[in-house]
Design an enzyme around this catalytic site. Sequence first.
Site, short mmCIF file in Angstrom:
data_model
loop_
_atom_site.label_atom_id
_atom_site.label_comp_id
_atom_site.label_asym_id
_atom_site.label_seq_id
_atom_site.Cartn_x
_atom_site.Cartn_y
_atom_site.Cartn_z
N HIS A 1 0.87 -1.18 0.00
CA HIS A 1 0.00 0.00 0.00
C HIS A 1 0.90 1.23 0.00
O HIS A 1 2.13 1.11 0.18
CB HIS A 1 -0.97 0.00 1.19
CG HIS A 1 -0.31 0.09 2.52
ND1 HIS A 1 0.45 -0.93 3.05
CD2 HIS A 1 -0.30 1.08 3.45
CE1 HIS A 1 0.90 -0.58 4.24
NE2 HIS A 1 0.47 0.64 4.51
N HIS B 1 1.08 4.04 1.96
CA HIS B 1 1.45 4.83 3.12
C HIS B 1 2.96 5.05 3.10
O HIS B 1 3.73 4.18 2.69
CB HIS B 1 1.00 4.16 4.41
CG HIS B 1 -0.47 4.28 4.65
ND1 HIS B 1 -1.14 3.55 5.61
CD2 HIS B 1 -1.42 5.07 4.06
CE1 HIS B 1 -2.43 3.87 5.60
NE2 HIS B 1 -2.62 4.78 4.67
N ASP C 1 5.49 4.98 5.08
CA ASP C 1 6.48 4.08 5.66
C ASP C 1 6.69 2.83 4.83
O ASP C 1 7.55 2.00 5.18
CB ASP C 1 6.11 3.73 7.10
CG ASP C 1 4.72 3.11 7.23
OD1 ASP C 1 3.77 3.65 6.64
OD2 ASP C 1 4.58 2.10 7.95
N HIS C 2 5.95 2.68 3.75
CA HIS C 2 6.11 1.51 2.87
C HIS C 2 6.63 1.88 1.48
O HIS C 2 6.98 0.98 0.72
CB HIS C 2 4.78 0.77 2.74
CG HIS C 2 4.33 0.13 4.02
ND1 HIS C 2 4.41 -1.22 4.26
CD2 HIS C 2 3.81 0.68 5.14
CE1 HIS C 2 3.96 -1.49 5.47
NE2 HIS C 2 3.60 -0.35 6.03
N ASP D 1 0.46 -4.14 6.10
CA ASP D 1 -0.41 -3.71 7.20
C ASP D 1 -1.82 -4.25 6.98
O ASP D 1 -2.40 -4.06 5.91
CB ASP D 1 -0.47 -2.18 7.25
CG ASP D 1 0.87 -1.55 7.57
OD1 ASP D 1 1.85 -2.30 7.74
OD2 ASP D 1 0.94 -0.31 7.63
N HIS E 1 6.35 -4.78 11.78
CA HIS E 1 5.65 -3.49 11.89
C HIS E 1 5.42 -3.15 13.37
O HIS E 1 4.32 -2.82 13.80
CB HIS E 1 4.34 -3.50 11.10
CG HIS E 1 3.89 -2.14 10.68
ND1 HIS E 1 3.00 -1.40 11.42
CD2 HIS E 1 4.20 -1.39 9.60
CE1 HIS E 1 2.77 -0.24 10.81
NE2 HIS E 1 3.51 -0.21 9.70
#
EC number: 3.1.26.11
Length: 306
Positions: A59, A61, A63-64, A208, A266
Site C-alpha cells: 500500500h 502509506h 512508511d512503505h 499492514d 511493523h
Amino acid sequence: MRVTFLGTSGAVPTTERNPSALFVNRDGDKLLFDCGEGTQRQMMRFGTGFAVDHVFVTHTHGDHVLGIPGLLQTFDFNDREEPLAIHAPAGTRGTIEDLVSVTGDTPSFPVRITQVSAGDTVLDGDGYEVRAIRTQHRCQSVGYAVVEDDRKGRFDREKAEEELGIEPGPKYSKLHRGEPVEHEGRTIQPEAVVGPDRPGRTLVYTGDTRPTDSVVEASEDADLLVHDATFADDWAERARKTAHATGREAAEVAQEAGAKRLALTHISTRYGGNPTPILSDAREAFDGEVFVPDDGRRIDVPFPDE
C-alpha cells in the site's frame, strides 16, 4: 529461499528498526516487498545487493514507499540498464508515478508500473508464482504470497539399481522426468522408482492489515508467514481503529492456517526496544515457531520435507 528483514518498524522508524521492507532471494531471483525510507541503506548494510527486478508494494502509506525515490536514484548512479517492475494495488498508479518522478529526473532505465488486485498472479516466475492476496487496511492494500510449484518426487536409486537392474545413466533422468523406459524387454513406469510430488515452499507477506480470512486461506501450511503485529493486547483497541493487528491476532491467523513459522513485524515505537509483550501474546496463541525479527535478520526457508 532466503529472507532478509530490512525494515521491521511501524510507521515511525527507531534507532534499531527501519520502516517496512523485506528482501527475498528465491533461487537467485531477488524480490523486494515494500520499500520504506532508507531501504537502500539497509540493502547495503545487510549485504543483499541491488539486483532487484521486482518491487511489490502492499500500500502507499509513506512508511512503505518513501524509499522508492532514493533506491531508483541509486540505480541510476550505478548505471542500471535492466528494467524494473513496481507492482502496487489497483488505484495507486498515480502515487507510484509521482514517487518515480519526484526528483524531476526520469530514470535512465525502464520502470514498469503494474496495478494488482487480490487474486492476481503478479509474477509467473521459473518454478514459482507471486500472488496478490486481499488484506484489510485504511487504504487500497494487498498482501503477497510467494508460492513454489510442486517438486518431483524422490528417485529411489536403490530400487532402480538393485531390484530392477537399471544402471545409472540416461534412463534415470527419463524416469525422473516422468517418462517410461524400456529395460531388458519390459517397460518400466516412472512411478516404480519415483515417489509422489513434493510440495514447494510458501511465503506470505501481509503488509499492514487486520486479521482476515483471505490471509488465513493464503497461509495454509505456509512455511513462513510475515504478519503485521503492530501492538500487544494492551493496545488492541488502537489496532482495530488503525486497521492493524496485534501479536495475538497474527498468531491466531497463523494457528488457523497451520503455518509453520510466524514473523511478527511493523512493531510500534510504543514498545521501544522491547517487543516482548507482543511476542508473549503471540506465543499463547500459536503452537509453531514465532519470533520478532530484528532488522538485518536473515533466515533460510527450508522445503517442507527437510
